[in-house]
Enzyme design. Structure first.
Site, PDB file in Angstrom:
ATOM      1  CG  HIS A   1      -2.009   1.028   1.151  1.00 50.86           C
ATOM      2  ND1 HIS A   1      -1.846   2.325   1.569  1.00 50.86           N
ATOM      3  CD2 HIS A   1      -3.287   0.934   0.683  1.00 50.86           C
ATOM      4  CE1 HIS A   1      -2.980   2.997   1.364  1.00 50.86           C
ATOM      5  NE2 HIS A   1      -3.861   2.180   0.831  1.00 50.86           N
TER       6      HIS A   1
ATOM      7  CD  GLU B   1      -6.337  -3.037  -4.005  1.00 56.20           C
ATOM      8  OE1 GLU B   1      -5.299  -3.734  -4.077  1.00 56.20           O
ATOM      9  OE2 GLU B   1      -6.437  -1.909  -4.505  1.00 56.20           O
TER      10      GLU B   1
END
Length: 376
Positions: free
Chosen positions: A251, A310
């Site tokens: 991320h 995700e």
């Protein structure tokens, strides 16, 4: 400082906000004074809207009344569908079709506009998915919860309480997340005074990009390709050897594990306990997660590549019956509440967003070396 140091506005503060704090070092997400761990799985999405919108609309009702108003807004938005939409929009992706339909919501800055914009993604996405399946769109049920009504409008049958709770946890988890690309796009447009619908359309268009909202579907593609748990390590190592990115890991902000991944993993486990998830699918995902984290740590010890939102988004949305082609549209259904809040905050507290750029093109030619124009 090099010319590239501010590319992507890395580290640049572009807004002061009361809405959310993304603490990348601690792995913590705070929504207006509430840590995500304390509200995901406990609060309804409608309650999070009431939290985020506080102070941005005159006479904002309490969460129960806001939920009823949102239900009525779903009915209002459904009235924007036209008889020829099925033929015209079925060939588009769910996100592209929903974006075209969302443009029918008139601009405004009031609460009714905000509610219609939150209602629109679930109503329009459900309609498009029904059309693609050869079915007619279903009318909303205003008294139902936002999550439950969405699932019913997609499948044609009432959602179980466990399914509705799982999707609700997802919508809450993704409702707001700092000044990400789509939220910044929404704030830029809002700063011009264009209105909430224009700001939300800007956010939606930014979310469409694969570097922002498009990764959950490929997570399932990866799981399908691996097939079973004992093949995970070999498959992942081969993918890394080819220089491929492992979807669902890493991320831009978090230097530790994404707290949203844990919130969704918990919601998925609760759904599994209610019999709403195939046990083998969860076992495969957890095996792939362990193998991926081990491989990434071994190969890239200097980088923090932990599980992100995700990875378990993909499993959860699949489990409640939503097709992977619609995952980004479902992401928008959760994030739109945050876009609206940021748009209103920008108008109330900010000013026109107009950053500077540094010109690095060719220098202008000297005046005495500029060729004279030819005379006809």
């Amino acid at each position: 400082m090099t010319d590239d140091d501010n590319n992507g506005l890395e580290g640049v503060v572009a807004a002061h906000t009361v809405l959310s704090e993304v603490d990348g070092a601690a792995g913590r997400l705070v929504l207006r004074g509430h840590v995500l761990d304390d509200i995901a799985g406990r609060w309804r999405y409608e309650e999070v809207l009431a939290l985020l919108w506080q102070g941005f609309f005159a006479q904002l009702p309490a969460a129960p009344e806001l939920a009823l108003a949102l239900g009525r807004a779903r009915t209002d938005v459904a009235a924007l569908l036209r008889a020829d939409d099925r033929a015209a929009l079925s060939a588009l992706t769910p996100l592209e079709a929903m974006r075209a339909l969302l443009a029918r919501v008139p601009d405004g800055d009031d609460l009714p506009t905000a509610l219609r914009l939150v209602a629109a993604p679930v109503v329009f996405t459900a309609a498009v998915l029904r059309w693609k399946a050869g079915e007619s769109a279903l009318a909303p049920e205003p008294e139902a919860s936002h999550a439950a009504d969405f699932l019913r409008m997609v499948s044609g049958r009432p959602a179980t309480s466990a399914q509705a709770a799982a999707l609700n946890a997802y919508l809450v988890t993704v409702a707001d997340h700092g000044l990400n690309a789509s939220t910044f796009a929404a704030r830029v447009v809002a700063s011009t005074g264009a209105g909430l619908a224009s700001a939300v359309l800007a956010g939606l268009s930014a979310l469409k990009g694969p570097l922002h909202g498009g990764a959950p579907g490929p997570v399932l593609d990866m799981l399908d390709a691996i097939g079973h748990a004992d093949a995970a390590a070999l498959w992942l190592d081969a993918a890394l050897d080819r220089g491929e990115r492992l979807m669902g890991f890493g991320h831009r902000i978090y230097r530790v594990r994404d707290p949203r991944a844990d919130a969704l993993k918990k919601a998925l486990r609760q759904l599994a306990q209610a019999g709403g998830v195939e046990a083998g699918r969860v076992a495969l995902a957890e095996a792939v997660e362990r193998a991926a984290l081990a491989s990434l740590q071994a190969r890239k010890p200097g980088r923090v590549l932990e599980t992100n939102v995700e990875f378990y988004t993909a499993l959860l949305l699949e489990a409640v019956g939503l097709p992977r082609e619609a995952f980004t549209a479902v992401f928008a259904a959760g994030r739109v509440g945050g876009w609206v809040a940021h748009a209103r905050e920008q108008v109330q507290r900010g000013r026109l967003i107009r950053p500077q750029s540094v010109y690095v093109g060719p220098a202008p030619a000297a005046a005495d070396k500029v060729a004279e124009p030819a005379v006809a």
